[in-house]
Design an enzyme around this catalytic site. Structure first.
Site, PDB file in Angstrom:
ATOM      1  N   ALA A 189      13.404  54.105 -61.832  1.00 25.09           N
ATOM      2  CA  ALA A 189      13.638  53.031 -61.002  1.00 25.09           C
ATOM      3  C   ALA A 189      13.747  51.823 -61.634  1.00 25.09           C
ATOM      4  CB  ALA A 189      12.140  53.056 -60.092  1.00 25.09           C
ATOM      5  N   TYR A 190      13.155  51.401 -62.578  1.00 28.76           N
ATOM      6  CA  TYR A 190      13.097  50.243 -63.350  1.00 28.76           C
ATOM      7  C   TYR A 190      13.426  50.321 -64.860  1.00 28.76           C
ATOM      8  CZ  TYR A 190       8.160  51.500 -63.628  1.00 28.76           C
ATOM      9  OH  TYR A 190       6.920  52.036 -63.835  1.00 28.76           O
ATOM     10  N   SER A 191      13.921  51.321 -65.520  1.00 22.90           N
ATOM     11  CA  SER A 191      14.184  51.504 -66.759  1.00 22.90           C
ATOM     12  C   SER A 191      15.249  52.276 -67.072  1.00 22.90           C
ATOM     13  CB  SER A 191      12.795  52.245 -67.362  1.00 22.90           C
ATOM     14  OG  SER A 191      12.602  53.522 -66.825  1.00 22.90           O
ATOM     15  N   LYS A 208      12.968  54.036 -74.100  1.00 22.62           N
ATOM     16  CA  LYS A 208      12.757  53.601 -72.806  1.00 22.62           C
ATOM     17  C   LYS A 208      13.004  52.099 -72.795  1.00 22.62           C
ATOM     18  CE  LYS A 208      10.034  54.524 -68.446  1.00 22.62           C
ATOM     19  NZ  LYS A 208       8.868  55.235 -67.930  1.00 22.62           N
ATOM     20  N   GLU A 258       8.878  60.711 -77.628  1.00 21.40           N
ATOM     21  CA  GLU A 258       9.479  61.930 -77.972  1.00 21.40           C
ATOM     22  C   GLU A 258      10.596  62.252 -77.370  1.00 21.40           C
ATOM     23  OE1 GLU A 258       7.553  66.407 -78.755  1.00 21.40           O
ATOM     24  OE2 GLU A 258       6.555  64.771 -77.748  1.00 21.40           O
ATOM     25  N   TYR A 259      11.563  62.574 -78.002  1.00 17.64           N
ATOM     26  CA  TYR A 259      12.718  63.182 -77.188  1.00 17.64           C
ATOM     27  C   TYR A 259      12.685  64.531 -76.993  1.00 17.64           C
ATOM     28  CZ  TYR A 259      17.708  64.395 -77.185  1.00 17.64           C
ATOM     29  OH  TYR A 259      18.896  64.907 -76.615  1.00 17.64           O
ATOM     30  N   ALA A 260      13.043  64.951 -75.794  1.00 17.01           N
ATOM     31  CA  ALA A 260      13.053  66.358 -75.267  1.00 17.01           C
ATOM     32  C   ALA A 260      14.561  66.795 -75.176  1.00 17.01           C
ATOM     33  CB  ALA A 260      12.508  66.650 -74.105  1.00 17.01           C
ATOM     34  N   ASP A 264      15.354  68.207 -68.254  1.00 18.42           N
ATOM     35  CA  ASP A 264      14.313  68.394 -67.399  1.00 18.42           C
ATOM     36  C   ASP A 264      14.434  69.417 -66.886  1.00 18.42           C
ATOM     37  OD1 ASP A 264      16.369  68.033 -65.633  1.00 18.42           O
ATOM     38  OD2 ASP A 264      16.036  65.912 -65.152  1.00 18.42           O
ATOM     39  N   ASP A 303       3.057  61.895 -59.049  1.00 22.09           N
ATOM     40  CA  ASP A 303       4.432  62.007 -59.039  1.00 22.09           C
ATOM     41  C   ASP A 303       4.892  63.143 -59.617  1.00 22.09           C
ATOM     42  OD1 ASP A 303       6.988  61.285 -57.731  1.00 22.09           O
ATOM     43  OD2 ASP A 303       7.334  60.150 -59.394  1.00 22.09           O
TER      44      ASP A 303
END
Length: 1081
Positions: A189-191, A208, A258-260, A264, A303
């Site tokens: 939303a803001y990033s 981020k 941390e990178y995933a 998702d 959330d």
């Protein structure tokens, strides 16, 4: 004022020439250090002049009398440690943990002076800017609480790490220049999340990036500080994305996460469509355990959704996006084991529409159980492939969530279905807790206490396919542990202890450390709850229920309804008794028959008193008082009775009857399906007159006739032939209104009786055998159009416009354009070589509906009229005059008086395809004329409701007419000697037929459709035979076929005696021979 190189203030004012010189010096220094080693520390470079800063900030800082210290473009307080290989071997885990980002200064970023989280604070831009600076880390090295202090050596200009202890460590701090930013891997939303690769180690991170100006303008600084605080608090968990560092530049704030690499969880479900039970169990266990870990640390995510669940390199889940999290305050002062009150409510409206809990929408609050609700939605989505609450927009989605309106897909596993049904519960006290979810049969093979849910190898990802195992029901007794332990208590019942976390290096430590049995505590403690004292009202209801149970035990032979239904039935009986007392003129029998509870359409079978003997028995319609009261309806509600037509007005007596069993006080069961000798009084026939009755009293027959509805609408009268032609051109049809319920005759019987047209009167038995005059259906009065008002006098247009719902202008345009098309057609027809000519052109270039209908010669105009429907089944059509009638002194003139209860009058709904237009037309059909009413959708529905009342209120009257008509037809048939008598119609004067091998239903004898269809002509014989076959198939029970005679008894291939076979035929050679044999007998 002017700042010298040593940051000392000069009294000389700042001149424009100074700004130009400073910019030139800045560019020179930048070019000078651009070719240097990238590992060179940023603090060793010459700093940018502070004269280029905001003047307002300078004045503010001057008031505070703080020393003006130059700020670097990149903050390097929070860093990633970069050790040499030799140094790393000498450092233990505790030392690495000591120099990591876990500084305590960041943990109080979002807290106020009293140490409480999530409170409102001043949204001043200056405070927001300071907060952002604190999030990225303070520029003052001496203020940090790290055990490692950083100082600058004046000779080398390189940072040297000095520790309070004797051991020294060489630590290289990293900033934004030490990473190479790649593609965008996520957007919030803001990033914006970008892939960042370390230039030295080539290790990949998720950076981020947050725009500081946007955060301040949109008041989002609070959410950023909450997210950093939550991530620092959960930084040592394998179920949460780790935060390595935070730094900033002039425009943006950076979170190094941390990178995933596997994306998702939503992408995984979209790729496979769904997940099988093994995958669903594996990931559901990790998700619910991660939620438990959050709650044990006083954090409510609020959330949780598949987009916020990431998959790391080992295909294990990682929770992210804590911007909307709720940080709870500890209820004790213990630092090692703080406790949190999870019942703390929050009124912030956060979350996603498909996963938001109903209490947030209904009651504007939420607590820790919103995360459990979201888990249930995700579990449903794993199997079904879509969320349980999904609609075209957010408003409709919210409506479904508020009503908990969802449906399981076909083949949904029964065990998971049971778990989802117990989680997606509107009542918070009945919703399962995390400890009860872990004890569910779905997770029977998993151990949540030893951390095995994280150490297991992930299963093979496969979509869900229905199988026999998934359709196995829940084992009996498996859900005994899930008996609700009443989570609606406050205070200590929701106190949870913080769960211990493992080492930040997950690979080097065992999972059992994270879930130590000594420190692990479940989110919801199992505490016995004291029973609340019942109030007086509840005690009275329970006492009445006990008395009712005792009365039923004392009277075993008399069955009475129980529960809320008994209360409603008692109220209905009281209301009926009150009505009888208020009108003493009516007899007891008529009052009982007029009660809505006792009035039921004939042919409805009685509901048995025992539900065990016939579990699938249909429930009869309840009384009006029961329907009006807030009482749970029976599981099955029978459809409303359809309108009375010549073919189904008389109800068939079923071939079997059951003994009637009465209930106490009120008769819920339907009466026996026989013809009642008492006139059934309609509920609409009330002796009281209302305002509408007085207004139209001149046209009412007596005081018992009442006005049910008045409406102003478009009205047109036409012959059926004209209407049929126009419907055929529009591909339209006349159907029974949907509101009337399921028709009692099949579509095949409609076709058979209407001569191939569903809505026609061709070969109708009522028109051939027993015709009536036009006056029996309606009466017409001639009115002068010149005396009417303009609205009622001016014609609205042709019937074609009414059917296609086209305005007059549009229709005229189509008429004007039709000659042009005709000319084009004539020109194309003259060209013999044209491919699209004649019928081929009509096929590829069809004309519109208005053009097709305008070509017909019949023109039927429609007008505005006012209609009045009465309780006597009269449909009155009025036209309004400009001046009152001198005779009646009324402004309305009666034009038509239609008898809706007359046999042969039908109520239909005209349906045309959508591409032809949209309309809402009610059709009243008689054998002579058809009356069309056009209005809007809402009014049409109300008209059908009133028409249904009128038709259903005259059952006994039509039954009497049918009996009389049957008697007359029988007399006419017996008087003629040369006419055959069907064996299906029993009469006292007709010879009895020969015995059959099967039982014959007496229902055929009471149906007049066969008797009315008799004609002396031989051409009508086939239609009579087919009519008998249709009626027998619809109304009778299944008959057994007659036995085939033996070959020895055949004469010329036929049996010696008459044997009835299918379709109503007999084995006689012809019709005359059969009649001759009947004479001899």
């Amino acid at each position: 004022m002017y700042f010298d190189k040593d940051n000392s203030m000069s009294p000389r004012p700042l001149l424009p020439s100074d700004e130009q010189k400073l910019n030139i010096n800045l560019l020179t220094k930048k070019e000078k250090f651009s070719h240097l080693d990238p590992h060179y520390d940023a603090k060793a470079t010459p700093q940018r002049s502070t004269s280029n800063r905001n003047v307002g900030d300078l004045l503010l800082e001057k008031r505070t009398a703080k020393p003006m210290i130059q700020k670097a473009l990149t903050n390097t307080d929070n860093f990633i440690e970069m050790y040499h290989n030799q140094q790393r071997k000498n450092l233990d885990d505790d030392t690495i943990k000591e120099v990591m980002i876990n500084d305590e200064n960041g943990k109080t970023v979002a807290s106020t002076n009293d140490g409480r989280y999530d409170n409102d604070y001043d949204n001043n831009d200056i405070n927001d800017q300071k907060t952002l600076d604190n999030i990225a880390g303070s520029p003052h090295m001496e203020k940090n609480r790290n055990k490692v202090k950083i100082e600058h050596d004046s000779s080398s200009q390189k940072p040297i790490a000095k520790e309070s202890s004797k051991a020294q460590k060489n630590i290289i701090k990293k900033g934004i220049k030490d990473f190479k930013f790649g593609s965008v891997i996520g957007d919030g939303a803001y990033s914006t999340v970008m892939l960042a690769t370390s230039i030295d180690t080539k290790k990949r991170y998720a950076a981020k990036v947050l725009n500081k100006e946007y955060l301040i303008r949109q008041k989002k600084v609070k959410y950023v500080s909450i997210e950093k605080t939550a991530l620092q608090k959960l930084n040592n968990s394998p179920s949460v994305v780790r935060l390595f560092s935070t730094f900033q530049d002039e425009s943006s704030l950076y979170f190094l996460l941390e990178y995933a690499p596997n994306g998702d969880f939503l992408s995984l479900m979209k790729k496979y469509g769904s997940l099988d039970e093994t995958c669903a169990r594996y990931y559901a266990a990790q998700i619910i355990d991660a939620i438990d870990y959050l709650h044990s640390n006083g954090i409510i995510h609020r959330d949780i959704k598949p987009e916020n669940i990431l998959l790391d390199g080992e295909m294990k889940i990682k929770l992210t996006d804590f911007g909307t999290a709720k940080l709870l305050n500890p209820t004790n002062n213990s630092v090692s084991k703080p406790e949190y009150d999870l019942s703390t409510r929050s009124k912030s409206f956060v979350g996603t529409a498909e996963y938001v809990s109903p209490e947030l929408l209904n009651d504007s609050f939420t607590d820790y159980r919103c995360d459990i609700w979201a888990f249930g939605c995700i579990l449903f989505q794993m199997i079904a492939g879509k969320p349980p609450f999904k609609a075209t927009n957010e408003y409709l989605t919210f409506q479904k969530v508020m009503k908990v309106q969802y449906a399981f897909t076909p083949g949904f596993p029964l065990i998971i279905r049971d778990l989802v049904k117990k989680i997606l519960v509107k009542n918070l006290d009945r919703r399962l807790t995390i400890s009860q979810i872990k004890e569910h049969h779905f997770f029977k093979d998993l151990n949540f206490k030893d951390g095995s849910v994280w150490s297991k190898t992930p299963p093979e990802i496969k979509p869900y396919k229905i199988n026999a195992k998934s359709m196995q029901a829940m084992p009996s007794g498996s859900d005994r542990k899930l008996v609700k332990k009443s989570v609606n208590t406050l205070g200590k019942s929701h106190l949870v202890t913080q769960r211990s976390a493992s080492s930040p290096s997950v690979e080097e430590t065992t999972h059992s450390t994270l879930y130590n049995n000594n420190t692990h505590a479940s989110t919801e403690s199992e505490i016995s709850i004291k029973k609340r004292p019942t109030d007086e009202r509840t005690a009275q209801i329970l006492e009445n229920a006990r008395k009712g149970i005792n009365n039923r035990k004392n009277q075993p032979g008399k069955r009475t309804p129980s529960g809320a239904a008994s209360a409603a039935l008692a109220a209905s009986a009281a209301l009926t008794k009150k009505t009888m007392q208020s009108y003493p003129t009516s007899s007891s029998k008529s009052s009982r028959s007029s009660s809505p509870a006792t009035t039921s359409r004939p042919g409805t079978y009685k509901r048995t008193s025992s539900t065990e003997s016939k579990p699938f028995a249909k429930s009869p319609p309840l009384s009006a008082s029961v329907l009006s009261s807030k009482v749970p309806m029976p599981p099955y509600t029978p459809p409303m009775s359809p309108p009375m037509t010549p073919y189904d007005t008389y109800q068939m007596t079923p071939p079997y009857t059951t003994k009637q069993q009465d209930y106490s006080d009120t008769a819920i069961a339907a009466p026996k399906p026989c013809i009642s000798k008492q006139n059934v009084k309609n509920s609409t026939d009330s002796p009281l007159m209302n305002k509408q009755d007085i207004q139209w009293s001149f046209y009412l027959k007596n005081i018992n006739e009442h006005v049910l509805r008045t409406e102003k609408l478009d009205f047109v009268t036409t012959n059926y032939d004209i209407l049929e032609k126009k419907m055929l051109k529009l591909n339209g049809s006349l159907l029974d209104p949907q509101l009337f319920g399921k028709p009692r005759h099949t579509f095949l019987s409609q076709v058979a009786r209407s001569g191939g047209e569903v809505t026609g009167f061709r070969n109708d038995p009522t028109m051939t055998a027993y015709s009536k005059t036009e006056d029996t259906y309606y009466s017409k009065n001639i009115i002068d159009l010149q005396l009417l008002e303009d609205d009622y006098r001016i014609e609205g247009g042709d019937l074609s416009e009414l059917l296609t719902n086209r305005s007059g202008e549009g229709y005229k345009c189509n008429q004007n354009s039709s000659p042009m098309k005709d000319d084009d057609k004539s020109e194309s027809n003259n060209k013999g070589s044209s491919v699209f000519s004649g019928k081929i052109k009509k096929l590829f270039h069809p004309t519109s509906a208005a053009e097709t209908l305008s070509s017909s010669d019949e023109k039927t105009k429609y007008y505005k009229r006012t209609i009045v429907m009465t309780s006597f089944g009269r449909f009155l059509v009025f036209a309004k005059r400009r001046q009152p009638n001198p005779v009646t002194n009324l402004k309305y003139e009666l034009e038509y008086d239609i008898n809706l209860r007359q046999q042969g009058t039908k109520i239909k709904e005209l349906i045309i395809p959508l591409e032809m237009g949209t309309n809402h037309i009610v059709v009243i059909q008689t054998p002579y004329k058809s009356f069309l009413l056009s209005t809007d959708k809402k009014t049409t529905s109300k008209l059908f409701t009133v028409l249904k009342k009128i038709l259903n209120s005259n059952t006994n009257k039509i039954e009497k007419e049918l009996l009389q008509r049957n008697q007359k037809v029988i007399e006419r048939r017996t008087s003629s000697s040369g006419r055959a008598i069907p064996k299906d119609l029993p009469t006292s004067k007709s010879p009895s037929p020969k015995p059959r091998t099967h039982s014959q239903s007496p229902s055929i004898s009471k149906h007049n459709s066969f008797s009315e269809s008799i004609n002396s002509a031989k051409s009508n014989r086939s239609s009579r035979i087919f009519e008998t076959f249709i009626n027998a198939k619809e109304q009778n029970s299944k008959k057994h076929a007659a036995p085939v005679p033996l070959t020895s008894k055949l004469v010329n291939g036929l049996p010696k005696r008459q044997v009835t076979v299918g379709l109503g035929l007999n084995t006689g050679t012809n019709f005359k021979n059969s009649s001759a044999k009947s004479k001899r007998s």
